[in-house]
Design an enzyme around this catalytic site. Structure first.
Site, PDB file in Angstrom:
ATOM      1  N   HIS A 336      -5.120  -1.089  -6.443  1.00 36.16           N
ATOM      2  CA  HIS A 336      -3.735  -0.701  -5.885  1.00 36.16           C
ATOM      3  C   HIS A 336      -3.648   0.497  -6.637  1.00 36.16           C
ATOM      4  O   HIS A 336      -4.059   1.102  -7.827  1.00 36.16           O
ATOM      5  CB  HIS A 336      -2.681  -1.702  -6.343  1.00 36.16           C
ATOM      6  CG  HIS A 336      -1.456  -1.312  -5.551  1.00 36.16           C
ATOM      7  ND1 HIS A 336      -0.535  -0.627  -5.888  1.00 36.16           N
ATOM      8  CD2 HIS A 336      -0.973  -1.631  -4.364  1.00 36.16           C
ATOM      9  CE1 HIS A 336       0.584  -0.370  -5.133  1.00 36.16           C
ATOM     10  NE2 HIS A 336       0.208  -1.072  -3.918  1.00 36.16           N
ATOM     11  N   ASP A 395      -2.382  -7.679  -0.157  1.00 37.11           N
ATOM     12  CA  ASP A 395      -3.057  -7.698   0.938  1.00 37.11           C
ATOM     13  C   ASP A 395      -4.510  -8.614   0.957  1.00 37.11           C
ATOM     14  O   ASP A 395      -4.723  -9.144   1.862  1.00 37.11           O
ATOM     15  CB  ASP A 395      -3.631  -6.305   1.368  1.00 37.11           C
ATOM     16  CG  ASP A 395      -2.484  -5.366   1.401  1.00 37.11           C
ATOM     17  OD1 ASP A 395      -1.537  -5.895   2.588  1.00 37.11           O
ATOM     18  OD2 ASP A 395      -2.416  -4.453   1.125  1.00 37.11           O
TER      19      ASP A 395
END
Length: 463
Positions: A336, A395
């Site tokens: 991320h 995700d």
């Protein structure tokens, strides 16, 4: 008429090809110039830290802590209006109620609602869960799109025409518009999918379920999407949790920053939200969970024994080395831009994923996800020498959840928008209340100045 348009497009294709080559040759800037002039590309410094462009009270992301005067990575934390998201989720799960509407209230008004305030707010949202007369027929069904995000953006812009006071940017009016959009996004998304499914995919079944006022946002999505309108309590609870965890994520993500930028110009709510939708549609922002699902489909086809960690690790190495899957070298859902040690949203969500996989009898698939998460973080840290740490982001699991909920992939990113409209709305109001100046960063021109050349003296550029 459509055929003629296609013929015309084919006829100009060679010219477009030539002009695109000209663009490519003349419009690329030397990457070294960005370093020379200390340009923070992507509004991030050389260490990957975001450039401070504003202040917010809506949410906070924590990924580092100060130890002995130095910033070091720490377990990720996310706060909505100062409240730990993990505790917010634990609160409504412990009370066995839905949380998204409560989080919308919190993000917009800055405080957690009482039971009476939440009941009144739910009633208000329910009253807004409708579309103007014939809107579905005239707008959504008239020109179905293969991408629901474009359908959603078009619908939002068209709603401007149905608003009696669309350009009024007073806070009461903007709040009314935002609440209507929050209530309508599930309808616009689901109905756009039904239209696409019928007209473009050729499904011979077309149906429209009107939302029910007594149902939560998550329940209404499942009710409207399924022909029989049926869902289990766990399915609704998991989708509700997904909406809560996607509702807001700081002011610096691309779509939220877009909301600030466009709102700072003084434009209307519909234009600002449509711009945010355009940002979220991009695969670098809102489409990551679709790529995670595609990657796992590829893994399932190419790894014989899902429980063999050595075989899995070898295939993941191929993906990292651009020898497998889409050959980008990315293991989607791992890593991320902000979080390093952990993504708190993924940590919260994983418990729901486990429960839903148990209900669906997908233990083997769930174990595969867990194993890939463990192996991928180790491999990426080793191969890419990422010392700050790397972990699964939300995700990584959300696509698997949507698959288990039997949601069509075409709705994965729109569902992100259904959740994030809450955060966009809060940030739009915050921008209107606090900014006062249009957001206008600087760009440095690096093209040398030239003398004008008369037409008769110009020569064609050879490509």
């Amino acid at each position: 008429m459509n055929t003629k348009a296609n013929i015309d497009l084919d006829a100009i294709h060679p010219q477009i090809q030539h002009l695109s080559q000209l663009c490519s040759e003349k419009c690329i800037i030397d990457p070294e110039l960005y370093l020379k002039h200390r340009v923070n590309r992507g509004l991030r410094d050389l260490n990957g830290k975001g450039v401070l462009t504003g202040l917010t009270e809506i949410s906070e992301i924590v990924s580092k802590e100060t130890v002995n005067g130095e910033e070091v990575p720490c377990k990720g934390q996310l706060y909505y209006r100062g409240y730990d998201v993990k505790k917010i989720v634990s609160g409504f799960i412990g009370d066995k109620r839905f949380g998204y509407e409560e989080v919308v209230y919190l993000l917009l008004f800055g405080e957690l609602p009482t039971a009476d305030q939440l009941a009144e707010f739910n009633h208000l949202l329910a009253s807004y869960r409708s579309l103007p007369g014939s809107f579905v027929r005239d707008i959504i069904m008239k020109a179905p799109s293969k991408n629901m995000m474009n359908s959603l953006a078009r619908s939002v812009l068209t709603l401007y025409s149905y608003d009696a006071d669309p350009d009024n940017t007073s806070i009461p009016n903007v709040l009314r518009q935002c609440l209507q959009l929050i209530a309508r996004f599930p309808l616009l998304s689901v109905y756009s999918y039904h239209s696409y499914n019928y007209y473009l995919k050729g499904n011979d079944c077309f149906f429209i379920h009107e939302p029910r006022p007594e149902l939560s946002t998550a329940e209404n999505i499942l009710y409207m999407l399924r022909i029989d309108g049926q869902y289990t309590p766990l399915e609704a609870a998991v989708l509700d949790a997904a909406l809560v965890l996607h509702a807001e994520h700081g002011g610096g993500n691309n779509s939220t920053f877009t909301t600030h930028v466009v709102s700072s110009s003084g434009t209307d709510t519909y234009s600002a939200i449509a711009a945010a939708l355009g940002s979220l549609k991009g695969p670098k922002h809102g489409g990551a969970n679709i790529m995670v699902c595609a990657m796992f489909d590829d893994i399932k086809k190419n790894v014989h024994d899902w429980e063999d960690e050595e075989e899995l690790a070898r295939y993941l190495e191929k993906i990292l080395h651009k020898e497998a899957f889409d050959r980008t070298g990315l293991i989607y859902g791992i890593g991320h831009a902000v979080y390093s040690i952990s993504d708190p949203r993924a940590e919260v969500f994983q418990n729901f994923v486990k429960s839903l996989s148990d209900e669906k009898g997908l233990h083997k698939e769930y174990n595969l996800y867990c194993t890939v998460e463990k192996l991928a973080t180790e491999l990426i840290a080793k191969e890419r020498r990422i010392y700050k740490g790397v972990s699964a982001n939300i995700d990584f699991y959300s696509g698997f959840v949507y698959e288990m909920l039997d949601l069509p992939p075409e709705l994965y990113t729109p569902l992100f928008a259904v959740a994030r409209i809450a955060g966009w709305s809060a940030h739009r109001i915050e921008e209107l209340l606090n900014a006062g100046k249009i957001i206008r960063p600087a760009y440095l021109n690096v093209k040398e100045r030239r003398e004008y050349v008369p037409m008769a003296e110009r020569t064609a550029i050879a490509l």
